[in-house]
Design a protein around this motif. Structure first.
Motif, PDB file in Angstrom:
ATOM      1  N   ARG A 203       0.820  -1.210   0.000  1.00  0.00           N
ATOM      2  CA  ARG A 203       0.000   0.000   0.000  1.00  0.00           C
ATOM      3  C   ARG A 203       0.853   1.258   0.000  1.00  0.00           C
ATOM      4  O   ARG A 203       2.070   1.225   0.159  1.00  0.00           O
ATOM      5  N   SER A 204       0.201   2.393  -0.104  1.00  0.00           N
ATOM      6  CA  SER A 204       0.885   3.680  -0.265  1.00  0.00           C
ATOM      7  C   SER A 204       1.822   4.038   0.886  1.00  0.00           C
ATOM      8  O   SER A 204       2.802   4.733   0.683  1.00  0.00           O
ATOM      9  N   SER A 205       1.536   3.575   2.097  1.00  0.00           N
ATOM     10  CA  SER A 205       2.439   3.882   3.218  1.00  0.00           C
ATOM     11  C   SER A 205       3.815   3.242   3.032  1.00  0.00           C
ATOM     12  O   SER A 205       4.817   3.760   3.516  1.00  0.00           O
ATOM     13  N   PHE A 206       3.849   2.111   2.321  1.00  0.00           N
ATOM     14  CA  PHE A 206       5.087   1.351   2.173  1.00  0.00           C
ATOM     15  C   PHE A 206       5.703   1.450   0.784  1.00  0.00           C
ATOM     16  O   PHE A 206       6.855   1.080   0.600  1.00  0.00           O
ATOM     17  N   GLU A 207       4.971   1.874  -0.180  1.00  0.00           N
ATOM     18  CA  GLU A 207       5.435   1.908  -1.574  1.00  0.00           C
ATOM     19  C   GLU A 207       5.138   3.260  -2.194  1.00  0.00           C
ATOM     20  O   GLU A 207       4.127   3.872  -1.842  1.00  0.00           O
TER      21      GLU A 207
ATOM     22  N   LYS B  76      10.085   5.141   8.834  1.00  0.00           N
ATOM     23  CA  LYS B  76       9.477   4.282   9.859  1.00  0.00           C
ATOM     24  C   LYS B  76       8.774   3.093   9.196  1.00  0.00           C
ATOM     25  O   LYS B  76       8.982   1.940   9.581  1.00  0.00           O
ATOM     26  N   PHE B  77       7.960   3.368   8.171  1.00  0.00           N
ATOM     27  CA  PHE B  77       7.227   2.295   7.498  1.00  0.00           C
ATOM     28  C   PHE B  77       8.163   1.394   6.702  1.00  0.00           C
ATOM     29  O   PHE B  77       7.980   0.184   6.646  1.00  0.00           O
ATOM     30  N   LEU B  78       9.177   1.986   6.113  1.00  0.00           N
ATOM     31  CA  LEU B  78      10.159   1.196   5.362  1.00  0.00           C
ATOM     32  C   LEU B  78      10.935   0.283   6.314  1.00  0.00           C
ATOM     33  O   LEU B  78      11.207  -0.873   5.982  1.00  0.00           O
ATOM     34  N   SER B  79      11.245   0.779   7.505  1.00  0.00           N
ATOM     35  CA  SER B  79      11.942  -0.041   8.506  1.00  0.00           C
ATOM     36  C   SER B  79      11.062  -1.192   8.961  1.00  0.00           C
ATOM     37  O   SER B  79      11.528  -2.329   9.115  1.00  0.00           O
TER      38      SER B  79
ATOM     39  N   PHE C 288       9.979  -6.907   9.004  1.00  0.00           N
ATOM     40  CA  PHE C 288       9.015  -8.000   8.847  1.00  0.00           C
ATOM     41  C   PHE C 288       9.476  -8.980   7.776  1.00  0.00           C
ATOM     42  O   PHE C 288       9.468 -10.196   7.993  1.00  0.00           O
ATOM     43  N   LEU C 289       9.865  -8.459   6.614  1.00  0.00           N
ATOM     44  CA  LEU C 289      10.271  -9.348   5.525  1.00  0.00           C
ATOM     45  C   LEU C 289      11.525 -10.138   5.890  1.00  0.00           C
ATOM     46  O   LEU C 289      11.640 -11.318   5.552  1.00  0.00           O
TER      47      LEU C 289
END
Length: 139
Positions: free
Chosen positions: A66-70, A78-81, A86-87
């Protein structure tokens, strides 16, 4: 206490309180008859654990697009971290302590055109020591 519907963990709390109050040597609840009573209480009212909540990997992966991550170039750090952590956790199947020991500083991090390699802190000792886990990199 069992007749009052108390759980085994509640009975153990009472055991600790009584033992602390009387402070005998040996402890009161180490006597064979009392130990037998506690074992019986545990059998009659076994401890219950809540099941781990079910989750759907596809649902989580879809949310990570989604847009928060991409796209990653414009995503908040923060969202990228969160996404990266997680991955890394889901694909490496490592213990939390092993993930925590990964170092993202030179000389433990190496960038390649198609991946990144992380090494562990040299002083880290895994919970289960096996040759593969010592000083292993994660890609």
């Amino acid at each position: 206490m069992l007749d009052k519907g108390l759980s085994f963990s509640s009975i153990k709390i009472h055991d600790s309180a009584i033992s602390a109050y009387y402070n005998t040597e040996p402890p009161i609840f180490s006597y064979p008859k009392l130990k037998q009573h506690l074992r019986g209480a545990k059998n009659l009212r076994p401890p219950r654990r809540s099941p781990t909540p079910a989750w759907d990997l596809n649902f989580v992966l879809e949310k990570l697009t989604r847009s928060s991550f991409e796209p990653a170039a414009t995503a908040d750090i923060k969202f990228l971290s969160w996404k990266t952590a997680f991955l890394l956790a889901i694909t490496s199947a490592r213990r939390i302590s092993e993930l925590y020991a990964l170092m993202a500083v030179e000389p433990f991090i190496t960038f390649y055109p198609d991946r990144v390699s992380l090494g562990t802190n040299p002083s880290f000792m895994p919970k289960v020591i096996y040759n593969v886990a010592l000083n292993q990199t994660t890609e």
